[in-house]
Structures are given as C-alpha cells and as structure tokens.
Enzyme design. Sequence first.
Site, PDB file in Angstrom:
ATOM      1  CE1 TYR A  98       9.145  -6.922 -11.137  1.00  0.00           C
ATOM      2  CE2 TYR A  98       9.162  -6.418 -13.573  1.00  0.00           C
ATOM      3  CZ  TYR A  98       8.666  -6.036 -12.401  1.00  0.00           C
ATOM      4  OH  TYR A  98       7.528  -5.214 -12.123  1.00  0.00           O
ATOM      5  CB  SER A 129       5.291  -6.216 -15.134  1.00  0.00           C
ATOM      6  OG  SER A 129       6.050  -5.560 -16.016  1.00  0.00           O
ATOM      7  CB  SER A 130       4.190  -4.594 -20.345  1.00  0.00           C
ATOM      8  OG  SER A 130       4.914  -3.686 -19.996  1.00  0.00           O
ATOM      9  CB  CYS A 131       8.715  -7.119 -17.668  1.00  0.00           C
ATOM     10  SG  CYS A 131       9.086  -5.518 -17.312  1.00  0.00           S
ATOM     11  CE  LYS A 145       5.074  -8.675 -11.280  1.00  0.00           C
ATOM     12  NZ  LYS A 145       4.705  -8.276  -9.842  1.00  0.00           N
ATOM     13  CG  HIS A 197      10.120   2.206 -13.635  1.00  0.00           C
ATOM     14  ND1 HIS A 197       9.514   2.021 -12.274  1.00  0.00           N
ATOM     15  CD2 HIS A 197      10.405   0.934 -13.884  1.00  0.00           C
ATOM     16  CE1 HIS A 197       9.365   0.684 -12.089  1.00  0.00           C
ATOM     17  NE2 HIS A 197       9.796  -0.065 -13.172  1.00  0.00           N
ATOM     18  CG  HIS A 237      -0.220   0.353   2.455  1.00  0.00           C
ATOM     19  ND1 HIS A 237       0.253  -0.614   3.112  1.00  0.00           N
ATOM     20  CD2 HIS A 237      -0.099   1.359   3.227  1.00  0.00           C
ATOM     21  CE1 HIS A 237       1.115  -0.226   4.446  1.00  0.00           C
ATOM     22  NE2 HIS A 237       0.741   1.008   4.097  1.00  0.00           N
ATOM     23  CG  LEU A 269       3.737   4.442  -8.772  1.00  0.00           C
ATOM     24  CD1 LEU A 269       3.597   5.971  -8.654  1.00  0.00           C
ATOM     25  CD2 LEU A 269       4.625   4.153 -10.025  1.00  0.00           C
ATOM     26  CG  ASN A 321       6.795   1.093 -19.003  1.00  0.00           C
ATOM     27  OD1 ASN A 321       7.433   0.413 -18.558  1.00  0.00           O
ATOM     28  ND2 ASN A 321       6.520   1.030 -20.486  1.00  0.00           N
ATOM     29  CG  LEU A 322       2.049   1.387 -13.950  1.00  0.00           C
ATOM     30  CD1 LEU A 322       1.620   0.470 -12.606  1.00  0.00           C
ATOM     31  CD2 LEU A 322       0.695   1.722 -14.624  1.00  0.00           C
ATOM     32  CD1 TRP A 332      21.490   6.779 -18.577  1.00  0.00           C
ATOM     33  CD2 TRP A 332      21.082   4.550 -18.207  1.00  0.00           C
ATOM     34  NE1 TRP A 332      22.324   6.338 -17.566  1.00  0.00           N
ATOM     35  CE2 TRP A 332      21.928   5.265 -17.144  1.00  0.00           C
ATOM     36  CE3 TRP A 332      20.677   3.475 -18.199  1.00  0.00           C
ATOM     37  CZ2 TRP A 332      22.567   4.222 -16.201  1.00  0.00           C
ATOM     38  CZ3 TRP A 332      21.121   2.690 -17.019  1.00  0.00           C
ATOM     39  CH2 TRP A 332      22.128   3.128 -16.022  1.00  0.00           C
TER      40      TRP A 332
HETATM   41  N1  NAP Z   1       5.767   0.914 -11.575  1.00  0.00           N
HETATM   42  C1  NAP Z   1       5.758   0.593 -12.653  1.00  0.00           C
HETATM   43  O1  NAP Z   1       6.074   1.164 -13.618  1.00  0.00           O
HETATM   44  C2  NAP Z   1       4.959  -0.922 -12.803  1.00  0.00           C
HETATM   45  C3  NAP Z   1       4.439  -1.173 -14.075  1.00  0.00           C
HETATM   46  C4  NAP Z   1       4.094  -2.492 -14.375  1.00  0.00           C
HETATM   47  C5  NAP Z   1       3.770  -3.221 -13.290  1.00  0.00           C
HETATM   48  N2  NAP Z   1       4.244  -2.929 -11.779  1.00  0.00           N
HETATM   49  C6  NAP Z   1       3.757  -3.705 -10.910  1.00  0.00           C
HETATM   50  O2  NAP Z   1       3.101  -3.072  -9.824  1.00  0.00           O
HETATM   51  C7  NAP Z   1       3.313  -3.573  -8.626  1.00  0.00           C
HETATM   52  C8  NAP Z   1       3.794  -2.364  -7.741  1.00  0.00           C
HETATM   53  O3  NAP Z   1       4.763  -1.598  -8.181  1.00  0.00           O
HETATM   54  P1  NAP Z   1       5.159  -0.139  -7.676  1.00  0.00           P
HETATM   55  O4  NAP Z   1       5.755   0.660  -8.882  1.00  0.00           O
HETATM   56  O5  NAP Z   1       4.093   0.287  -6.867  1.00  0.00           O
HETATM   57  O6  NAP Z   1       6.382  -0.609  -6.795  1.00  0.00           O
HETATM   58  P2  NAP Z   1       6.692   0.253  -5.288  1.00  0.00           P
HETATM   59  O7  NAP Z   1       6.568   1.795  -5.553  1.00  0.00           O
HETATM   60  O8  NAP Z   1       8.389  -0.114  -5.302  1.00  0.00           O
HETATM   61  O9  NAP Z   1       6.087  -0.300  -4.254  1.00  0.00           O
HETATM   62  C9  NAP Z   1       6.179  -1.711  -3.874  1.00  0.00           C
HETATM   63  C10 NAP Z   1       5.507  -1.892  -2.546  1.00  0.00           C
HETATM   64  O10 NAP Z   1       5.804  -3.371  -2.096  1.00  0.00           O
HETATM   65  C11 NAP Z   1       6.039  -3.354  -0.848  1.00  0.00           C
HETATM   66  N3  NAP Z   1       6.972  -4.370  -0.608  1.00  0.00           N
HETATM   67  C12 NAP Z   1       8.328  -4.875  -1.097  1.00  0.00           C
HETATM   68  N4  NAP Z   1       8.816  -5.893  -0.797  1.00  0.00           N
HETATM   69  C13 NAP Z   1       8.015  -6.357   0.375  1.00  0.00           C
HETATM   70  C14 NAP Z   1       7.772  -7.164   1.270  1.00  0.00           C
HETATM   71  N5  NAP Z   1       8.978  -8.026   1.299  1.00  0.00           N
HETATM   72  N6  NAP Z   1       6.826  -7.134   2.255  1.00  0.00           N
HETATM   73  C15 NAP Z   1       6.096  -6.475   2.350  1.00  0.00           C
HETATM   74  N7  NAP Z   1       5.937  -5.206   1.361  1.00  0.00           N
HETATM   75  C16 NAP Z   1       7.019  -5.191   0.620  1.00  0.00           C
HETATM   76  C17 NAP Z   1       7.082  -2.106  -0.691  1.00  0.00           C
HETATM   77  O11 NAP Z   1       7.102  -1.694   0.766  1.00  0.00           O
HETATM   78  P3  NAP Z   1       8.150  -0.386   1.291  1.00  0.00           P
HETATM   79  O12 NAP Z   1       7.277   0.553   0.975  1.00  0.00           O
HETATM   80  O13 NAP Z   1       8.242  -0.946   2.762  1.00  0.00           O
HETATM   81  O14 NAP Z   1       9.489  -0.619   0.455  1.00  0.00           O
HETATM   82  C18 NAP Z   1       6.091  -1.239  -1.469  1.00  0.00           C
HETATM   83  O15 NAP Z   1       5.170  -0.634  -0.632  1.00  0.00           O
HETATM   84  C19 NAP Z   1       4.315  -4.429  -8.716  1.00  0.00           C
HETATM   85  O16 NAP Z   1       3.706  -5.765  -8.660  1.00  0.00           O
HETATM   86  C20 NAP Z   1       5.062  -4.167 -10.233  1.00  0.00           C
HETATM   87  O17 NAP Z   1       5.337  -5.446 -10.747  1.00  0.00           O
HETATM   88  C21 NAP Z   1       4.686  -1.551 -11.535  1.00  0.00           C
END
Ligand code: NAP
Length: 324
Positions: A140, A111-113, A144, A183, A15, A18, A169-170, A206
């Site tokens: 990764y 993810s789209s990856c 996923k 990102h 929660h 992002l 990508n978000l 990059w």
């Molecule tokens: N960002 C993108 O562009 C993108 C694109 C496609 C898919 N996604 C997917 O969306 C999801 C969330 O991405 P996001 O960008 O929101 O990532 P993020 O901002 O890094 O947030 C990830 C969250 O997961 C928590 N977390 C990580 N390891 C944990 C653990 N071992 N136990 C409990 N909590 C843990 C983190 O906690 P802390 O706050 O304590 O670190 C953080 O709150 C992921 O599954 C990712 O694959 C993201």
Amino acid sequence: MIDYPRDAPTYVAGHAGLVGSAIVRRLEAEGFSNLLLPGFEQLDLRDQTAVNDWFRAHRPRLVFLVAGTVGGIWANATRPAEFIYDNLMIHATVVHAAHLYPVEKLLYLGSSCVYPRECPQPIKEGCLLTGPLEPTNEAYAIAKIAGIKLCQAYRRQYGCKFISAMPTNLYGPGDNFDLESSHVVPALIRKFHDARTAGRSEVVIWGTGRARREFLHVDDLADACLFLMRHYDEELHINLGTGEDLTIHELASLIRSVVYPGAELVFDASRPDGTPRKQLDVTRLHALGWRHHYSLRAGIEDCYRWFATHQDIARRLGRNAHAT
Ligand SMILES: NC(=O)c1ccc[n+]([C@@H]2O[C@H](COP(=O)([O-])OP(=O)(O)OC[C@H]3O[C@@H](n4cnc5c(N)ncnc54)[C@H](OP(=O)(O)O)[C@@H]3O)[C@@H](O)[C@H]2O)c1
C-alpha cells in the site's frame, strides 16, 4: 488564496468513502453546486480508457483524488496485491486524465504509511524515502508514494497544479466497521459495542497496546482539504494531522469510556502492533494557518453516535472488494 466559484465542476474521486463523503458534505455546506460524483459502477478508476472518456465528457475543474483500496493491518497483510495494483492504477489513471483534460487543481491524498518505519518522530515531510517501510503495509505504501511522485512529475514536466497531502489515521461518520478490514478506531468502537450488547465483559485488542498513533476526525480532514486547495500550491507534499498522539492502550481506554465503561481490556500480543510510533510533524500546516477542531473524545463520541444510529449501514461497509 484562490476562492473557486461555487459552480466550478468539482470531481470527488471516491465520494462514497469515509474521506470522500466528508469532502462532499463540506463542499455542499459551502454551496458548491456542480459536484461530479460517478459511482464505481459507472467508472472503475483502474481503467485508463474509461477515466479518459469520463474526463473528456465532464471536464472537471477541481479534483479531490481520494479513491483507493484502503484497510487496516489485517487487510493489508492478506491482500497486498490488491492494495498495490488498485492504488497504483487509480492514482495513475486520474492524474494522467487530469493532465490530458486539464484541471485547474488536483489534490491527491496519500497516507502517513508512506514514511519509513524508523523515522525520527514527529515525522517531517523530508523523511520520505529515507529508510525501509513498515513491512505490514509495504505494498500500500509503495502505491501511495507513487501517487506523490506522479503529482510531482506532472507538475515538473507539464506545470500541472497537482498537490499532495499525507493525512494521519482518520476516523468518523461513514467509517468502515467491518472487523476484517477496518482501521483501529472503528474496529474498537464495534468491539466495545458488540461486547456490551452481548453482555461480555472482555474486549480483546490486537497487539501490546504500546504502539502510539495520531488520529484526525474526517470532518477536520475535509476542512483541511478545502483549505489546501485554496492556500497550498507546492511540489512538496504536506502532512495533515493534529500533532498529538497517544498509545493504543490510551485510545482503547478512551473508547471504552465512551461506549462501554464496564469493559475489561485484554491485549493479544500475538497480533502485530505495526509501526511503533507514527506522529506527523504538522509545523508546515500550522504555519499556513490551519488547525484541527475536534478533540479526540468529541470526535469519538461523534463517530459512536453515527455507528449507533446507522448500524445497518455500518455493518455492511466492508469496502474495497472490487474484483480485478
Ligand atoms: N481512512 C484512513 O484512516 C486514511 C488515512 C490516511 C489516508 N487515507 C487515504 O484517504 C483516501 C480515502 O480513504 P477512505 O478511508 O475514505 O477509504 P474508503 O472509505 O474505503 O473509500 C474509498 C473510496 O474509493 C472508491 N474506490 C475504490 N476503488 C475504486 C475504483 N477502482 N474505482 C472507483 N472508485 C473506487 C470506493 O468506492 P466503493 O464505495 O464503491 O467501494 C470508495 O468510495 C485513500 O487514498 C487513503 O489512502 C485514509
């Protein structure tokens, strides 16, 4: 369509991230009053026993599984063990506990990856596992993909209502602006902002600038996640995106026009481009009736406003450094 009661115990795993914070904002705006939001310090999602205990005690009815170890090309290239281990564990523990202490519905975000590097564009859901992955984020992507397969397997064997969505990508408020792990959108916003503040005219980007990417504002993503909870219940994962892409050069020019119009773009071709093109086919999502709201310009302006007013926080947000 299922309209869940606003007092349904709803767990957003991840929660503070992002995506998770955008989902929480959206749930709160809709009046969901029973949100379960344990922090990492209270619940390490890599620990199956702790996750089981937590599910037994709190009995969530809805689960948004959006926790994970996430990052850009550099983080993926230098920390592949963390990316595969953490994500495999987080997906497995939460999915398993959601079966043991039955939840009504779980949405897993991939993810789209997950798609092969050479997929025909735009990428249809059926392209999964049809070819080799992009090497720079293979660890990764494998984790996923395992998340998708976990949801499918628990649905087949136990009849669990677990669904998966693959976002493009978000970007948006609350993003990670740390240049080591961010990102492309937050990284470029930060680079242009820092160059403007320091009075430097050059901004180094990059790669060649020719790779094409698609971007979705995280508030649109949150809107789509709630929409899918209510309207989608199939085994096949579903793509989440805008259906529109652009080159990194075009993206950099757009961010320049928002943040620092006087800057000069310099492309560092010695750095990797990643997959040449990654645009999702969102035909199935559109057929359900969902469309994004933010234009890319409006979304970047929104994200930059957030960065400019939350710099102290934004510069600290180099997430995912949890020790194993
Ligand atoms: N960002 C993108 O562009 C993108 C694109 C496609 C898919 N996604 C997917 O969306 C999801 C969330 O991405 P996001 O960008 O929101 O990532 P993020 O901002 O890094 O947030 C990830 C969250 O997961 C928590 N977390 C990580 N390891 C944990 C653990 N071992 N136990 C409990 N909590 C843990 C983190 O906690 P802390 O706050 O304590 O670190 C953080 O709150 C992921 O599954 C990712 O694959 C993201």
